[in-house]
Design an enzyme around this catalytic site. Structure first.
Site, PDB file in Angstrom:
ATOM      1  N   THR A 178       0.853  -1.192   0.000  1.00 12.57           N
ATOM      2  CA  THR A 178       0.000   0.000   0.000  1.00 12.57           C
ATOM      3  C   THR A 178       0.889   1.242   0.000  1.00 12.57           C
ATOM      4  OG1 THR A 178      -1.732  -1.138   1.225  1.00 12.57           O
ATOM      5  CG2 THR A 178      -1.599   1.256   1.534  1.00 12.57           C
ATOM      6  N   GLY A 197       0.003  -2.155   5.794  1.00 15.12           N
ATOM      7  CA  GLY A 197       0.119  -3.391   6.559  1.00 15.12           C
ATOM      8  C   GLY A 197      -1.151  -4.205   6.488  1.00 15.12           C
TER       9      GLY A 197
HETATM   10  N1  GLY Z   1      -3.453  -2.188   4.278  1.00 16.80           N
HETATM   11  C1  GLY Z   1      -4.021  -2.603   3.080  1.00 16.80           C
HETATM   12  C2  GLY Z   1      -5.121  -3.517   3.242  1.00 16.80           C
HETATM   13  O1  GLY Z   1      -5.128  -4.352   4.149  1.00 16.80           O
HETATM   14  O2  GLY Z   1      -6.026  -3.467   2.452  1.00 16.80           O
END
Ligand code: GLY
Length: 307
Positions: free
Chosen positions: A175, A227
């Site tokens: 991300t 995360g």
């Molecule tokens: N942090 C990205 C997700 O879990 O979608």
């Protein structure tokens, strides 16, 4: 007048050695795009948008084209942008035909009394405001088709209905996100993601939810997280972190405390960036690696930190 500052991240996970150069390159390009906005006196929200757009367009990251695929082999994207001055925010979830969901999030922030749109409603809002839709297959790349195939062949999907994480929490979280402070003293933040590998269609993670994967308030701090989304959501960890800054912690103390809380309370893994109203910075992660970049006048740093 404040000293404009940009802090971005390109994910926290078990990034293999072979992926480091591509991530450094992507962070560098995004930093240049965001810093160019701040350097010419532009706003924090514009800088965040510029930096994240570059990372969405870069296939190295789990955002935009090249994102991890859903169980049925499609890309579904989530993004949020927040303006720390007004607390206006724009979020989108599960969009399949938008090349740059952070730009749609910005459109929601600017043009809608609502804060969050999902799926086809979000795409309709985009088109009503002049954004051109893409085909979902324009966002899917062979590398990710193979990754999904390999994961499913290895039985990854069989764990979904047991409540266990679909992907190993360290395997699949790059991300992207950004925080910025502009010369007027305004903070902004944004986060954009394709979510987790082999996610069930319709699953929304932390990234686009206010206070979970992203938050900005001039009176506390700006933050973006990456995360394993489900534990981050349960702890509303972005808001948790900026509240610590409001209570007197430095951004670095708040970032470290947030990641410690994530792991201690729920066994979660991830990374966080935090920026205070004075441009002070914090970054922490408990994953093997995290990609990040910092720009301010006379300062330009790129890193892939290791635990
Ligand atoms: N942090 C990205 C997700 O879990 O979608």
């Amino acid at each position: 007048m404040r000293k404009p500052t940009l802090l971005i991240h390109g994910g926290a996970w078990a990034m293999p050695d072979a992926d480091i150069a591509a991530h450094e390159n992507g962070i560098s390009n995004a930093l240049d795009a965001g810093w160019a906005v701040l350097e010419r006196g532009g706003s924090a929200v514009d800088a965040v948008q510029a930096a994240i757009t570059v990372m969405e367009d870069d296939e190295a990251f789990d955002a935009g084209r090249g994102s991890y695929l859903t169980r049925d082999g499609r890309v579904q994207l989530d993004a949020l942008m927040m303006d720390g001055k007004s607390l206006n925010a724009g979020g989108v979830g599960c969009v399949e035909r938008i090349k740059n969901p952070i730009q749609l999030a910005r459109l929601v922030l600017d043009e809608s009394p609502h804060v969050y749109f999902v799926g086809t409603g979000a795409e309709r809002f985009a088109m009503q405001h002049g954004m051109r839709p893409c085909d979902n297959m324009d966002l899917v790349i062979p590398r990710e088709q193979k990754r999904l195939y390999d994961a499913q062949a290895a039985g990854l999907g069989d764990t979904t209905f047991t409540g266990a994480p679909m992907a190993g929490p360290l395997d699949s979280h790059d991300t992207v996100g950004a925080t910025a402070l502009d010369a007027d003293g305004n903070l902004a933040s944004g986060t954009s993601t394709g979510g987790t590998l082999d996610k069930l269609p319709g699953r929304v993670g932390d990234s686009s939810l206010i206070g979970c994967g992203c938050y900005a308030d001039n009176e506390s701090a700006a933050t973006s997280l990456t995360g394993w989304g489900e534990p981050i959501m349960k702890l509303v960890l972005g808001k948790w972190a900026v509240d610590r800054v409001a209570a007197g912690a430095t951004p670095q103390q708040a970032a470290e405390a947030a990641i410690a809380h994530l792991h201690k309370r729920l066994g979660g893994h991830g990374g966080i960036i935090v920026m205070g109203p004075d441009g002070s910075l914090g970054l922490a992660h408990n994953t093997p690696r995290m990609a990040w970049g910092i720009a301010s006048e006379g300062r330009r740093e790129i890193g892939i930190t290791r635990n």
